[in-house]
Design an enzyme around this catalytic site. Structure first.
Site, mmCIF file in Angstrom:
data_model
loop_
_atom_site.group_PDB
_atom_site.id
_atom_site.type_symbol
_atom_site.label_atom_id
_atom_site.label_comp_id
_atom_site.label_asym_id
_atom_site.label_seq_id
_atom_site.Cartn_x
_atom_site.Cartn_y
_atom_site.Cartn_z
ATOM 1 N N HIS A 1 51.465 46.149 32.000
ATOM 2 C CA HIS A 1 52.159 47.375 31.610
ATOM 3 C C HIS A 1 51.923 47.721 30.141
ATOM 4 O O HIS A 1 52.098 48.875 29.756
ATOM 5 C CB HIS A 1 53.657 47.234 31.902
ATOM 6 C CG HIS A 1 53.984 47.405 33.351
ATOM 7 N ND1 HIS A 1 54.905 48.318 33.807
ATOM 8 C CD2 HIS A 1 53.489 46.802 34.466
ATOM 9 C CE1 HIS A 1 54.983 48.266 35.125
ATOM 10 N NE2 HIS A 1 54.125 47.340 35.548
ATOM 11 N N SER B 1 46.676 49.824 33.721
ATOM 12 C CA SER B 1 45.788 49.349 34.777
ATOM 13 C C SER B 1 44.365 49.846 34.565
ATOM 14 O O SER B 1 44.149 50.945 34.058
ATOM 15 C CB SER B 1 46.289 49.821 36.143
ATOM 16 O OG SER B 1 47.565 49.297 36.435
ATOM 17 N N LYS C 1 51.575 53.877 49.126
ATOM 18 C CA LYS C 1 50.272 53.278 49.423
ATOM 19 C C LYS C 1 50.389 51.762 49.559
ATOM 20 O O LYS C 1 49.797 51.156 50.467
ATOM 21 C CB LYS C 1 49.285 53.637 48.320
ATOM 22 C CG LYS C 1 47.835 53.356 48.676
ATOM 23 C CD LYS C 1 46.897 53.994 47.673
ATOM 24 C CE LYS C 1 45.455 53.882 48.118
ATOM 25 N NZ LYS C 1 44.524 54.593 47.220
ATOM 26 N N ASP C 2 51.159 51.134 48.658
ATOM 27 C CA ASP C 2 51.390 49.694 48.764
ATOM 28 C C ASP C 2 52.130 49.341 50.047
ATOM 29 O O ASP C 2 51.874 48.294 50.658
ATOM 30 C CB ASP C 2 52.178 49.185 47.553
ATOM 31 C CG ASP C 2 51.319 49.053 46.308
ATOM 32 O OD1 ASP C 2 50.077 49.106 46.439
ATOM 33 O OD2 ASP C 2 51.873 48.902 45.208
ATOM 34 N N GLU D 1 41.620 21.493 52.262
ATOM 35 C CA GLU D 1 41.903 22.805 52.837
ATOM 36 C C GLU D 1 40.784 23.781 52.496
ATOM 37 O O GLU D 1 40.103 23.640 51.482
ATOM 38 C CB GLU D 1 43.238 23.337 52.307
ATOM 39 C CG GLU D 1 44.466 22.639 52.862
ATOM 40 C CD GLU D 1 44.754 23.054 54.290
ATOM 41 O OE1 GLU D 1 45.632 23.894 54.532
ATOM 42 O OE2 GLU D 1 44.071 22.519 55.190
#
Length: 422
Positions: free
Chosen positions: A216, A220, A244-245, A288
Site C-alpha cells: 500500500h 501495486s 473480481k477477487d 512432499e
C-alpha cells in the site's frame, strides 16, 4: 464531543466505534477507496487467494490441535482418532492436509506472476523480499507439519532433511542434535516441531501484515509494468476488485472442495498411513511435491555440502533478484527475449519437480543437472546480461491508452513517451 475523532459513517454503532478507534476509516481508505491500476488481470487474484488459504489453514489447524497428541507413542493413533471418532474430524483434517498443497500452488503462481511482470523491481524490492520470507516460513511450517502424523514418511523424511545440516563444517552435528533435542528423531523432536508448527502460521500473519503495508505504500504493479500517471489510470479497489477477487475465490473454493471430497489423498504418500518404524526404512523417501524441485537441486550435486548450499542458494538468489535484473522495463510484455527465457525457467522448475520424484539414476541425473544449471544461470548470468543487451518494445504513454485500445503496445509500436526506468 471534544477529543473524539470525527467519523462520517451513518451507522450509529460503526460511528461510535470509529470515533474512538478509527479502524473502519482505515479500512475504508486502504481497502475500499484505495486507488488501484485499472488493468489488473486474474493473475492478481492470487494474493487474495493466498490470504483466504492462510485463514483456512489456521482455522483448521486450531481445531486439529485440540485433538492431537504430540507424543511418539500416541501421535499416529490421535490422527486416526480425529479421522474416525471426532465429529467432522475427517473433513477438518483433509482440508488442512490438502490446504498445504493448495497454499503452495497459489503462492508459486503468485511468485511466477511477479517474475513475469517484474513486480520485484524498484520501488517494490522490500515488498518482494518480504514475499520470499513468507515462502521460507511456509516451507518450514509445511515440513514440520508433515512430521506430525508420525507415519513412515514423516519419520524418515524428518531424519533425512534434518541430517542435511550435518554437512555444515564444524557446527553441523551440533545443529542436528539441537534440532532433534537428542541423538535421534524422537519425542523431543516431535514436541518441538509441533510447537513451531502451531506458532509459525501466526508469524506468517505478521509478515503478511508488513507485506500488505509495503504494497500500500508503493502501490501495486500492473500487467503493463508502467507507473500510474493520472487518476484516470486507477479505479477504487471496492467494488471493482472485491467483485473480481470474489469470482476467483469461488472458483478456487470449488477446486479445493473437489480435491477434499473426491480425491483427498491425491498428494498424500501411502507410506504415511503406516506408523513410524525406526527399524524399517521405506523403499522411497520422497518429500512432499512442493519441495521436489529443491530436493532435485540437492541431489544434482555429488558433494553433500555443495548440494545443501545449492538448495538453500536457490531460495537466497530470489532475495537479490531486484538487483540482478538490470533491465529498465518491468513487464515481459515489452521484453520479447526475456519472455522466452522466462518460459525456459518455468520448464526448468517443472523438470526439477519431475526429477525430484524419481531416483537419481539414468537420464534423471542428466535432466536434474541441466535444469539446476539453467536455474542459476537464469538469475546470475542471463538476467544481468540480458538487461544490458535487450531492446524492449516501446512502452505506452499511460495505462488508460492500452486499456481503451484492448491492451498491449499502441498500434504501429510508436512510443508515446520515451522509455523510463521503473
Amino acid at each position: 464531543m471534544v477529543g473524539l475523532y470525527k467519523s462520517d459513517f451513518k451507522n450509529p454503532v460503526v460511528n461510535w466505534i470509529d470515533t474512538r478507534m478509527p479502524v473502519f476509516t482505515l479500512m475504508q481508505k486502504e481497502y475500499a477507496a484505495f486507488p488501484t491500476p485499472k488493468n489488473f488481470n486474474y493473475f492478481w487474484n492470487f494474493g487474495a487467494l493466498a490470504m483466504v488459504n492462510l485463514m483456512i489453514m489456521i482455522a483448521t489447524g486450531v481445531f486439529l490441535a485440540m485433538n492431537y497428541t504430540p507424543n511418539v507413542a500416541m501421535a499416529f493413533n490421535s490422527i486416526e482418532h480425529i479421522m474416525r471418532d471426532v465429529n467432522w474430524g475427517w473433513l477438518i483434517r483433509y482440508a488442512h492436509m490438502n490446504g498445504a498443497s493448495m497454499f503452495f500452488i497459489v503462492v508459486y503462481i503468485h511468485t511466477f506472476r511477479g517474475l513475469y511482470y517484474g513486480s520485484y523491481k524498484a520501488p517494490r524490492e522490500l515488498l518482494w523480499m518480504l514475499g520470499v520470507v513468507i515462502l521460507l516460513l511456509m516451507m518450514a511450517t509445511a515440513f514440520m507439519g508433515y512430521v506430525l502424523p508420525w507415519g513412515q514418511m514423516s519419520y524418515w523424511g524428518a531424519t533425512v532433511i534434518t541430517n542435511l545440516f550435518s554437512a555444515i563444517p564444524l557446527v553441523g552435528p551440533s545443529i542436528v542434535t539441537w534440532l532433534w533435542g537428542g541423538f535421534s528423531v524422537d519425542n523431543a523432536t516431535l514436541n518441538r516441531f509441533y510447537s513451531l508448527h502451531y506458532l509459525l502460521p501466526f508469524v506468517i500473519v505478521g509478515v503478511v501484515f508488513f507485506h500488505v503495508i509495503a504494497l500500500h505504500i508503493t502501490g501495486s504493479n500492473n500487467p503493463l509494468g508502467i507507473d500510474v500517471k493520472s487518476p484516470q489510470d486507477t479505479i477504487p479497489f471496492h467494488p471493482y476488485y472485491t467483485i473480481k477477487d470474489s469470482v476467483g475465490i469461488c472458483v478456487y473454493l470449488l477446486v479445493f472442495a473437489a480435491l477434499v471430497f473426491f480425491s483427498p489423498n491425491f498428494f498424500a504418500s501411502p507410506d504415511n498411513y503406516i506408523p513410524a518404524n525406526p527399524l524399517q526404512t521405506p523403499a522411497e523417501i520422497v518429500p512432499e511435491w512442493y519441495f521436489l524441485p529443491f530436493y532435485a537441486i540437492l541431489r544434482s550435486v555429488p558433494n553433500k555440502l555443495g548440494g545443501v548450499m545449492m538448495m538453500f542458494g536457490s531460495i537466497m538468489v530470489l532475495f537479490v533478484l531486484p538487483w540482478l535484473d538490470t533491465s529498465p522495463v518491468r513487464s515481459a510484455r515489452f521484453r520479447p527475449i526475456y519472455r522466452q527465457v522466462f518460459w525456459l525457467l518455468v520448464i526448468a522448475v517443472l523438470a526439477l519437480g519431475a526429477v525430484g520424484a524419481h531416483r537419481p539414476q539414468g537420464i534423471w541425473v542428466v535432466i536434474g543437472r541441466v535444469a539446476t544449471l539453467y536455474y542459476f544461470l537464469h538469475f546470475l548470468v542471463i538476467l544481468p546480461i540480458l538487461g544490458k543487451l535487450e531492446r524492449p518494445l516501446p512502452l505506452p504513454e499511460s495505462i488508460s491508452r492500452p486499456v481503451i485500445r484492448g491492451g498491449g503496445p499502441m498500434p504501429g509500436g510508436a512510443p508515446a513517451k520515451p522509455m523510463e526506468k521503473p
